[in-house]
Design a protein around this motif. Sequence first.
Motif, PDB file in Angstrom:
ATOM      1  N   ARG A 263      -1.990  -3.825  16.601  1.00 27.57           N
ATOM      2  CA  ARG A 263      -1.160  -2.781  15.574  1.00 27.57           C
ATOM      3  C   ARG A 263      -0.642  -2.913  14.207  1.00 27.57           C
ATOM      4  O   ARG A 263       0.036  -2.003  14.125  1.00 27.57           O
ATOM      5  CB  ARG A 263      -1.476  -1.519  16.801  1.00 27.57           C
ATOM      6  N   TYR A 264       0.465  -4.129  15.105  1.00 25.50           N
ATOM      7  CA  TYR A 264       0.960  -3.798  13.303  1.00 25.50           C
ATOM      8  C   TYR A 264       1.032  -4.289  11.887  1.00 25.50           C
ATOM      9  O   TYR A 264      -0.231  -5.720  12.631  1.00 25.50           O
ATOM     10  CB  TYR A 264       2.742  -4.761  14.267  1.00 25.50           C
ATOM     11  N   ASP A 353       4.452  -7.559  18.922  1.00 21.63           N
ATOM     12  CA  ASP A 353       4.258  -6.987  20.644  1.00 21.63           C
ATOM     13  C   ASP A 353       5.154  -8.115  21.446  1.00 21.63           C
ATOM     14  O   ASP A 353       5.422  -7.531  22.610  1.00 21.63           O
ATOM     15  CB  ASP A 353       2.724  -7.453  20.867  1.00 21.63           C
ATOM     16  N   PRO A 359       7.466   1.355  17.445  1.00 23.97           N
ATOM     17  CA  PRO A 359       7.169   1.451  16.330  1.00 23.97           C
ATOM     18  C   PRO A 359       8.828   2.335  16.178  1.00 23.97           C
ATOM     19  O   PRO A 359       8.590   3.791  16.731  1.00 23.97           O
ATOM     20  CB  PRO A 359       6.188   2.724  16.169  1.00 23.97           C
ATOM     21  N   THR A 370       3.302   0.421  12.223  1.00 14.24           N
ATOM     22  CA  THR A 370       1.917   0.097  12.580  1.00 14.24           C
ATOM     23  C   THR A 370       0.937   0.458  11.426  1.00 14.24           C
ATOM     24  O   THR A 370       1.437   0.947  10.703  1.00 14.24           O
ATOM     25  CB  THR A 370       1.727   0.981  14.332  1.00 14.24           C
TER      26      THR A 370
END
Length: 383
Positions: A263-264, A353, A359, A370
Amino acid sequence: MKEILAVPQELKKKILDVVDSAYMKNYLEQNDDYSVYEWVDLIASSPRPMELKLNLLKELMQIDMPEEDRIYIKECLQAGHMAMDRLNHFDSGKSILVMKTIDTEPLDFEIMNVDPFRSYQAVLGYIRREFEGACRDEEDDPHDYRDYYFELELYDFTESDEGESVYRYICNSYGEVQYYMKNWNGGCGNAKSKSDRMKENYDEVFRGTDGLLHWMTPYQIGDILYVDLRPYFRPTYCVIHYISPELPWDCCSVRCLYLADGRYVGEAALKHGRFLPYIDKGPYDSDRQFISPLYRAELAEGNLPEGYGFLKLISERLKNNPGLMEKIDGLYFGDKEMERLSTCVASRPVVVDRYNLKPGEKNRDIEAVTRQELLEAMDDGCV
């Protein structure tokens, strides 16, 4: 003001053939304003066998140029030949060669084997025997797009029978040496003499790890680049989001976004390659990034593979609104311009992660971003 070295077209074409990227090669073909140091950099840092590099440098040295430039090329040639002579002709009673087989297919690169050898010729025989298809013939693709490579460490035995590292050689999947590093300290922490420091400068051109850092590039804001640096890194994609208007040649001035750990969205200096797989898995190891992305980065057009569609979205928005360049830069760096332009700080990955950050938390003074945060910022006009 740098001194331009005019290179005949036939030789220029030979040299530019070390660049696999059609995007970059087309750009370089349109320009001739390169110094002797840039020509040497382009050759010595390329993902090509040492034999070819030394031959190209020898040809380059024959053209008309100031004597100071000729001496520089001559010293580089001598350093390269000495390194290869040591590898090819070391005394197995006084030295030993240790080979690591590196597998770059897993998510984290892996050392498959560590094996000792009495000669480089024995290494080549082992590779041809144990790795299917690892023997070149005339019909082979000249590019090396396999997922493993080899590191050779040459040790000299000391009077106490301990191994002292002398050279480290980086070999492609065929066992051909493409880069090398010389250990001037000999592992003993001895202070370097002035003459050793000068000689080290000539060996350094063949490291590959600092290649093409200060070259101008053809990239445009919103370009999606496909970067295939096999056998040293798995292929990946990134999107150019910022190019410094003041210092477009600087090593950290061409910035890209890349997908990091799900997600980053990571942010990095393209020329330093810190968007590459494995590089964002922990502390950056510049000694493993042997090949500059500029040699292989191609413009990616059409549909992207599954999982990379987010970059397409960012690219479209950047192209439709070039002003986002400054705003996205501000999201990551705020007004810290010197931080972005600092090689030691700005090019670190944003967050992954494994750092266990949430975040909005900080990682080495750079915010974690993100995908959702980036999109929301764009949509509400904050970016």
